[in-house]
Design a protein around this motif. Structure first.
Motif, PDB file in Angstrom:
ATOM      1  N   GLN A  64       0.051   3.071   0.647  1.00 46.62           N
ATOM      2  CA  GLN A  64       0.322   4.299   1.394  1.00 46.62           C
ATOM      3  C   GLN A  64       0.562   4.079   2.890  1.00 46.62           C
ATOM      4  N   LYS A  65       0.557   2.845   3.339  1.00 41.54           N
ATOM      5  CA  LYS A  65       0.810   2.516   4.750  1.00 41.54           C
ATOM      6  C   LYS A  65      -0.120   3.302   5.678  1.00 41.54           C
ATOM      7  N   ILE A  66      -1.408   3.129   5.473  1.00 39.59           N
ATOM      8  CA  ILE A  66      -2.412   3.819   6.282  1.00 39.59           C
ATOM      9  C   ILE A  66      -2.342   3.292   7.713  1.00 39.59           C
ATOM     10  N   ASP A  67      -2.225   4.211   8.673  1.00 40.05           N
ATOM     11  CA  ASP A  67      -2.118   3.852  10.086  1.00 40.05           C
ATOM     12  C   ASP A  67      -3.475   3.790  10.775  1.00 40.05           C
ATOM     13  N   PRO A  83     -13.032  -2.129   2.964  1.00 34.21           N
ATOM     14  CA  PRO A  83     -12.117  -2.966   2.180  1.00 34.21           C
ATOM     15  C   PRO A  83     -10.642  -2.669   2.475  1.00 34.21           C
ATOM     16  N   LEU A  84     -10.301  -1.409   2.650  1.00 35.06           N
ATOM     17  CA  LEU A  84      -8.913  -1.065   2.978  1.00 35.06           C
ATOM     18  C   LEU A  84      -8.569  -1.526   4.390  1.00 35.06           C
ATOM     19  N   ALA A  85      -9.458  -1.261   5.344  1.00 42.23           N
ATOM     20  CA  ALA A  85      -9.209  -1.684   6.728  1.00 42.23           C
ATOM     21  C   ALA A  85      -9.017  -3.193   6.798  1.00 42.23           C
ATOM     22  N   ASP A  86      -9.845  -3.919   6.087  1.00 43.48           N
ATOM     23  CA  ASP A  86      -9.760  -5.379   6.072  1.00 43.48           C
ATOM     24  C   ASP A  86      -8.440  -5.835   5.453  1.00 43.48           C
ATOM     25  N   LYS A  87      -8.064  -5.189   4.355  1.00 45.54           N
ATOM     26  CA  LYS A  87      -6.842  -5.569   3.641  1.00 45.54           C
ATOM     27  C   LYS A  87      -5.588  -5.349   4.493  1.00 45.54           C
TER      28      LYS A  87
END
Length: 184
Positions: A64-67, A83-87
């Motif tokens: 989703q291309k989280i900004d 986990p998402l921030a790290d990825k």
């Protein structure tokens, strides 16, 4: 010179029109399952199930291309987004849940075209949705509601809220908790 000014004006107006038409997409989740063994612990970490759910959230949102990711200043909310921030290689920003309306206003004004994740708590998730102008899509969350993923899309004055679920489910279609694993 006059033509140059007209061209600059038209470019500015066109740029503002394009930005006004871009949607802000905000994903809102409650923190994942927390450790509950010590009732005196005010800032528990995630349980093993919560760690699995945090990984599931990263998997769910990876395309989703989280900004930006926003979290309250608690271990369980930060660890849910980590986990998402790290990825994707970004830092988690903290916000004060008492200032949710101010955060929503700031994002609506300045983050058009962006995808944002906000991690909150059972008693703040629906308030976050309302702060962006959406209507509460479900009844108040219980202490067992960990798998909701709300998507709030703001485009101009139009606000759309979608509800989905991620990770291990503990709900039935009626929204009631499924029986947990037997402790035999």
């Amino acid at each position: 010179m006059k033509n140059f000014i007209i061209i600059c004006f038209l470019l500015l107006v066109g740029h503002q029109t394009v930005n006004a038409q871009k949607a802000l997409r905000v994903y809102v989740v409650r923190h994942a399952e927390k450790l509950t063994g010590d009732p005196k612990e005010k800032d528990p970490e995630l349980s093993p199930e919560g760690s699995e759910r945090a990984q599931a959230l990263a998997k769910e949102l990876k395309g989703q291309k989280i900004d930006s990711i926003f979290s309250t200043n608690y271990k369980r909310t930060k660890l849910t987004g980590f986990p998402l921030a790290d990825k994707i290689g970004i830092s988690i920003k903290t916000y004060n849940p008492d200032q949710t309306k101010a955060l929503a206003t700031q994002l609506i004004e300045n983050a058009k075209g962006k995808n944002i994740l906000i991690v909150g708590h059972s008693n703040t998730v629906l308030e976050i949705i309302e702060a962006f102008g959406g209507e509460k899509p479900v009844k108040p969350l219980t202490d067992d509601d960990y798998d909701y993923l709300f998507t709030v899309t703001v485009k101009g004055k139009k606000v759309e809220v979608k509800t989905s679920r991620y990770g291990a489910s503990h709900h039935t279609e009626g929204g009631e908790a499924k029986a947990m694993k037997s402790n035999k």
